[in-house]
Design a protein around this motif. Structure first.
Motif, PDB file in Angstrom:
ATOM      1  N   VAL A 110      20.647 -20.987 -41.422  1.00  0.00           N
ATOM      2  CA  VAL A 110      20.913 -19.911 -42.385  1.00  0.00           C
ATOM      3  C   VAL A 110      20.251 -20.224 -43.719  1.00  0.00           C
ATOM      4  CG1 VAL A 110      22.718 -18.788 -43.747  1.00  0.00           C
ATOM      5  CG2 VAL A 110      23.065 -19.172 -41.300  1.00  0.00           C
ATOM      6  N   ILE A 111      20.373 -21.465 -44.166  1.00  0.00           N
ATOM      7  CA  ILE A 111      19.782 -21.863 -45.449  1.00  0.00           C
ATOM      8  C   ILE A 111      18.259 -21.705 -45.403  1.00  0.00           C
ATOM      9  CG2 ILE A 111      19.412 -23.817 -47.004  1.00  0.00           C
ATOM     10  CD1 ILE A 111      22.229 -24.814 -46.095  1.00  0.00           C
ATOM     11  N   MET A 112      17.657 -22.080 -44.269  1.00  0.00           N
ATOM     12  CA  MET A 112      16.208 -21.882 -44.128  1.00  0.00           C
ATOM     13  C   MET A 112      15.856 -20.400 -44.163  1.00  0.00           C
ATOM     14  SD  MET A 112      15.056 -24.584 -41.177  1.00  0.00           S
ATOM     15  CE  MET A 112      13.356 -24.044 -41.264  1.00  0.00           C
ATOM     16  N   GLY A 113      16.613 -19.592 -43.397  1.00  0.00           N
ATOM     17  CA  GLY A 113      16.338 -18.158 -43.349  1.00  0.00           C
ATOM     18  C   GLY A 113      16.532 -17.475 -44.689  1.00  0.00           C
TER      19      GLY A 113
ATOM     20  N   GLU B 203      19.016 -20.816 -49.972  1.00  0.00           N
ATOM     21  CA  GLU B 203      20.217 -20.323 -50.642  1.00  0.00           C
ATOM     22  C   GLU B 203      21.435 -20.797 -49.852  1.00  0.00           C
ATOM     23  OE1 GLU B 203      22.481 -19.417 -53.017  1.00  0.00           O
ATOM     24  OE2 GLU B 203      20.870 -18.035 -53.580  1.00  0.00           O
ATOM     25  N   GLN B 204      22.437 -21.354 -50.539  1.00  0.00           N
ATOM     26  CA  GLN B 204      23.619 -21.867 -49.852  1.00  0.00           C
ATOM     27  C   GLN B 204      24.904 -21.129 -50.218  1.00  0.00           C
ATOM     28  OE1 GLN B 204      21.952 -26.447 -49.920  1.00  0.00           O
ATOM     29  NE2 GLN B 204      24.130 -26.133 -49.843  1.00  0.00           N
ATOM     30  N   ASN B 205      24.848 -20.278 -51.212  1.00  0.00           N
ATOM     31  CA  ASN B 205      26.035 -19.573 -51.668  1.00  0.00           C
ATOM     32  C   ASN B 205      26.299 -18.374 -50.754  1.00  0.00           C
ATOM     33  OD1 ASN B 205      28.052 -18.215 -53.040  1.00  0.00           O
ATOM     34  ND2 ASN B 205      27.165 -18.631 -55.054  1.00  0.00           N
ATOM     35  N   MET B 206      27.444 -18.395 -50.049  1.00  0.00           N
ATOM     36  CA  MET B 206      27.763 -17.315 -49.116  1.00  0.00           C
ATOM     37  C   MET B 206      27.945 -15.986 -49.832  1.00  0.00           C
ATOM     38  SD  MET B 206      30.364 -19.142 -46.415  1.00  0.00           S
ATOM     39  CE  MET B 206      31.630 -19.415 -47.658  1.00  0.00           C
ATOM     40  N   MET B 207      28.283 -16.022 -51.114  1.00  0.00           N
ATOM     41  CA  MET B 207      28.458 -14.790 -51.870  1.00  0.00           C
ATOM     42  C   MET B 207      27.127 -14.078 -52.107  1.00  0.00           C
ATOM     43  SD  MET B 207      31.590 -14.596 -52.066  1.00  0.00           S
ATOM     44  CE  MET B 207      33.076 -15.589 -51.923  1.00  0.00           C
ATOM     45  N   LYS B 208      26.025 -14.761 -51.818  1.00  0.00           N
ATOM     46  CA  LYS B 208      24.698 -14.168 -51.971  1.00  0.00           C
ATOM     47  C   LYS B 208      24.046 -13.930 -50.610  1.00  0.00           C
ATOM     48  CE  LYS B 208      24.152 -16.499 -56.407  1.00  0.00           C
ATOM     49  NZ  LYS B 208      23.370 -17.482 -57.177  1.00  0.00           N
ATOM     50  N   MET B 209      24.889 -13.837 -49.581  1.00  0.00           N
ATOM     51  CA  MET B 209      24.374 -13.585 -48.230  1.00  0.00           C
ATOM     52  C   MET B 209      24.902 -12.232 -47.755  1.00  0.00           C
ATOM     53  SD  MET B 209      24.702 -17.392 -46.583  1.00  0.00           S
ATOM     54  CE  MET B 209      24.044 -18.815 -47.425  1.00  0.00           C
ATOM     55  N   GLY B 210      25.336 -12.158 -46.496  1.00  0.00           N
ATOM     56  CA  GLY B 210      25.872 -10.923 -45.945  1.00  0.00           C
ATOM     57  C   GLY B 210      24.862 -10.176 -45.098  1.00  0.00           C
ATOM     58  N   GLY B 211      25.330  -9.633 -43.975  1.00  0.00           N
ATOM     59  CA  GLY B 211      24.486  -8.802 -43.119  1.00  0.00           C
ATOM     60  C   GLY B 211      23.352  -9.530 -42.429  1.00  0.00           C
ATOM     61  N   LEU B 212      23.451 -10.832 -42.259  1.00  0.00           N
ATOM     62  CA  LEU B 212      22.327 -11.595 -41.705  1.00  0.00           C
ATOM     63  C   LEU B 212      22.219 -11.518 -40.182  1.00  0.00           C
ATOM     64  CD1 LEU B 212      22.397 -14.891 -43.846  1.00  0.00           C
ATOM     65  CD2 LEU B 212      21.042 -12.826 -44.202  1.00  0.00           C
ATOM     66  N   ARG B 213      23.211 -10.931 -39.511  1.00  0.00           N
ATOM     67  CA  ARG B 213      23.189 -10.970 -38.048  1.00  0.00           C
ATOM     68  C   ARG B 213      21.982 -10.252 -37.454  1.00  0.00           C
ATOM     69  NH1 ARG B 213      26.911  -7.132 -39.463  1.00  0.00           N
ATOM     70  NH2 ARG B 213      26.992  -5.180 -38.260  1.00  0.00           N
ATOM     71  N   LYS B 214      21.495  -9.205 -38.128  1.00  0.00           N
ATOM     72  CA  LYS B 214      20.338  -8.482 -37.575  1.00  0.00           C
ATOM     73  C   LYS B 214      19.015  -9.193 -37.879  1.00  0.00           C
ATOM     74  CE  LYS B 214      19.696  -5.277 -41.469  1.00  0.00           C
ATOM     75  NZ  LYS B 214      19.718  -3.858 -41.884  1.00  0.00           N
ATOM     76  N   TYR B 215      19.025 -10.114 -38.843  1.00  0.00           N
ATOM     77  CA  TYR B 215      17.826 -10.874 -39.172  1.00  0.00           C
ATOM     78  C   TYR B 215      17.751 -12.194 -38.408  1.00  0.00           C
ATOM     79  CZ  TYR B 215      17.813  -7.686 -43.177  1.00  0.00           C
ATOM     80  OH  TYR B 215      17.817  -6.571 -43.975  1.00  0.00           O
ATOM     81  N   MET B 216      18.908 -12.763 -38.087  1.00  0.00           N
ATOM     82  CA  MET B 216      18.963 -14.086 -37.462  1.00  0.00           C
ATOM     83  C   MET B 216      19.872 -14.023 -36.229  1.00  0.00           C
ATOM     84  SD  MET B 216      19.399 -16.367 -40.948  1.00  0.00           S
ATOM     85  CE  MET B 216      18.751 -17.838 -40.187  1.00  0.00           C
ATOM     86  N   PRO B 217      19.463 -13.340 -35.170  1.00  0.00           N
ATOM     87  CA  PRO B 217      20.353 -13.123 -34.020  1.00  0.00           C
ATOM     88  C   PRO B 217      20.743 -14.406 -33.285  1.00  0.00           C
ATOM     89  CG  PRO B 217      18.114 -12.377 -33.544  1.00  0.00           C
ATOM     90  CD  PRO B 217      18.158 -12.664 -35.000  1.00  0.00           C
TER      91      PRO B 217
END
Length: 715
Positions: free
Chosen positions: A383-386, A390-404
């Protein structure tokens, strides 16, 4: 025909990673980046293959356990030090787990560390880490155990401080090193006590004579009950504090385990170990350093079974760690730190198992945990590479369609971690909970047993909540990273694998060299518990009926001869088997009817409500529970206690000693005496004028004074 394991083969298992480490570390420039990765991966792969062969020979090939010395280090009088191996099923299982997870971490690191300047150095360190852990688990004596113990501590220091130009990394590795020194001091005292009692550091000799510690007269004075203050004896206790020798030895040994396996209050170094690169976080947390304490106590079970006081102490510490460190994970926003606090909590579960004499359950959870925890850490790294580091989960979200692939494997790791029926974590974790319940409901159970049971049960909902919170914040909901690009990571420099800069990039799936290890770890995270719980814990096949390498129906046939009980009634795993074991399927169905399963479901529902259905509730709850959140964010004040209390107290004590030295010793005694001599010399020098009449006058005055004294006394 009796099959004997080859001594040369076992030496090759240990030395193959060391050889790779030496080549990559000392000749990194000559072999280059690819040469360093290939030689270290080859060394660990050879070790992994040979470990699997040793395990298969012990399990199915009819090989007998191996216990021999391969080299004599020194002999002094009646004492001698050896390098030797004790290879039984417990050791062989640890060898396979350590080398397999390490191999996947090596492969994963090719992609993760691709742009790092310290590439060769990193591969050298992780191979050295593997060598150190193998030395520890394969040892047949306490001296070699201590060498491996200190070696994993040293390499963890190097790896946590891998980014040595970052002040936070240097602070973190120094913190880990110093906290572990506290634990290692207790561990060394325990080893010294063993040498004093048994006159040997050889496992076999100590275990064969362990019965002497069970003698009611085997006592020692721990404290006289008084202290000497400025020469005055002050009595604190009415009588000396006397413990059994077994209790003293076992508690000292366990203090060492508290440091390595990060138990309260020696746990503070583990979350900060996130300062190292993510692959090494997976290796430390899954298969090497933190498992050392659990393995050691299991290996020393013949000693620990002789002290109920020590076991109660272990149970209390483990239960406290399992529940209260898990709560801290609820308020973390760094994806790696959430997984780190889950490690602390799961290590607490393993320690609880040790405290209730469920040693095989502790090691079984160690094994399953190694796979799904490595999966979660490497998944977090993906996830951090993708997310471009970035390691802060508050700045992520919705990654399932990008990193299946990462998304699916993280789900598998999470379901295993929370103890979902049929997943690996369920079979090991719920067995520990059942063993704790058996222990708590025993006729002679005390408050510690009840506390242990309720702590591990409460830890279930906590683990479920923060685990699904991580999934929901990372892979579901609004794509918050689009709003965070201008920030460029406000937390930059603290706990980050700083390979490139940050910027407005689209998230992407990681390369195959990263995702393939995730898939390979996901498979045992699902299956290994289902197929191994019967043979390892209950002496049957996975179906509950077929004998697996032992006497049909005999509990713990896998550990027979390794974990033995002086009183069979203390075997809590056997009691769990008699009560609940009817095969893996029936065990999972039974688990769905137990409180732990419904607490897991409750944690999932709470996380879904707070982070998917009504996200605004999370902010409101945080404001409402602000005092409790503040306590958790400050980690109960343990960091302050260690940094400002013990470390700061040591600094202040040093400053006070320096002030005393400079003011009293140097200022008054040394410099003061010199000044007195100088002053007397200056006064005396003033009387030496060089004029004859001055001297004549002084002689007359002196003569008059002398006559006056004589006349006074003659009267």
């Amino acid at each position: 025909m009796e099959i004997t394991l080859s001594k040369s083969l076992l030496i090759a298992v240990v030395l193959a990673p060391l050889l790779g480490s030496i080549v990559a570390g000392l000749f990194g420039r000559q072999v280059g980046r690819k040469g360093a990765q290939y030689i270290t991966i080859l060394g660990v792969a050879v070790s992994c293959a040979l470990s699997a062969y040793v395990f298969s020979q012990l399990l199915w090939g009819g090989a007998q356990p191996f216990n021999q010395n391969v080299y004599t280090f020194f002999e002094v009088g009646q004492y001698s030090a050896h390098v030797g191996f004790m290879i039984d099923k417990l050791t062989a299982m640890m060898m396979v787990v350590v080398t397999f997870v390490s191999l996947l971490v090596h492969i994963y690191s090719i992609g993760y560390m691709a742009e790092d300047d310290g590439y060769q150095r990193f591969f050298s360190y992780i191979s050295l880490f593997t060598f150190s852990m193998l030395t520890l688990v394969m040892s047949n004596n306490f001296l070699q155990l201590f060498f491996g113990w200190e070696a994993v501590g040293l390499v963890s220091y190097l790896l946590i401080g891998f980014y040595f130009k970052r002040p936070t990394a240097i602070f973190a590795n120094m913190k880990a090193f110093l906290v572990n020194r506290v634990g290692d001091f207790g561990f060394l005292l325990g080893i010294a006590a063993i040498l004093w009692v048994f006159g040997s550091l050889d496992y076999a000799t100590v275990f064969a004579n362990a019965g002497v510690l069970g003698d009611p007269n085997a006592l020692m004075q721990v404290w006289s009950g008084s202290i000497n203050l400025f020469g005055q004896q002050i009595q604190i206790l009415s009588e000396p504090l006397i413990w059994s020798v077994a209790t003293v030895i076992c508690i000292c040994l366990f203090i060492g385990a508290m440091g390595k396996s990060a138990q309260v209050p020696l746990h503070v170094w583990l979350p900060d170990s996130m300062e190292g690169p993510t692959p090494i976080s997976a290796l430390i947390h899954a298969a090497t350093m933190v498992t050392a304490g659990i393995f050691m106590v299991t290996r020393m079970s013949p000693l620990f079974e002789l002290s109920q006081t020590a076991l109660d102490f272990i149970l209390f510490i483990g239960a406290t760690t399992a529940f209260f460190t898990g709560l801290i994970g609820i308020v973390q926003t760094d994806i790696k730190r959430v997984v780190a606090y889950s490690t602390l909590s799961q290590l607490g579960y393993m320690t609880v198992a040790l405290g209730v004499s469920a040693y095989s359950g502790a090691v079984f959870h160690l094994m399953t945990h190694a796979f799904f925890k490595a999966l979660l850490f490497l998944g977090a790294g993906s996830v951090i590479m993708g997310m471009h580091h970035e390691q802060n989960m508050m700045k992520m979200g919705g990654l399932r369609k990008y990193m299946p692939i990462t998304h699916i494997t993280m789900w598998i790791g999470t379901l295993a971690l929370v103890g979902t029926p049929f997943f690996a974590g369920f079979y090991s974790k719920d067995t520990i909970i059942e063993a704790a319940a058996m222990h708590a409901h025993a006729a002679d159970a005390g408050w510690v047993a009840l506390y242990g049971y309720w702590a591990v049960l409460g830890g279930v909902i906590v683990t479920s909540f923060y685990s699904f919170r991580l999934l929901f914040l990372t892979f579901f909901g609004k794509e918050r990273f689009r709003d965070a690009h201008d920030d460029h990571h406000a937390d930059h420099g603290h706990g980050h694998d700083d390979h490139h800069g940050h910027g407005a990039h689209e998230p992407h799936e990681s390369p195959l060299v990263v995702t393939v290890p995730l898939i390979l770890l996901a498979i045992p995270s699902i299956l290994i518990g289902f197929f191994t719980i019967g043979p390892m814990l209950f002496g049957t096949g996975w179906d509950g009926h077929t004998a697996a390498g032992g006497i049909p129906g005999q509990a713990m046939s896998f550990f027979t001869g390794i974990v033995d009980f002086y009183d069979p009634a203390r075997d809590t795993i056997a009691e769990v088997g008699k009560e609940f074991w009817h095969g893996s399927v029936a065990y999972a169905v039974h688990g769905m009817q137990m409180p732990a399963f419904w607490l897991t479901v409750a944690g999932f529902v709470l996380a879904w409500v707070f982070y998917i259905w009504k996200p605004e509730l999370a902010g409101k709850a945080r404001k409402t529970l602000a005092p409790a959140v503040s306590v958790l964010e400050n980690k109960y004040g343990f960091d302050k206690l260690w940094i400002d209390g013990f470390a700061g107290g040591g600094v202040q004590l040093g400053k006070a000693a320096r002030a005393v030295d400079s003011t009293v010793v140097d200022g008054v005694v040394v410099n003061g005496s010199a000044r007195v001599v100088e002053l007397a010399a200056n006064l005396l020098r003033r009387t030496q004028s060089g004029f004859l009449y001055h001297y004549a006058f002084a002689m007359i005055i002196g003569l008059i004074a002398l006559l006056g004294v004589l006349m006074h006394f003659w009267r």
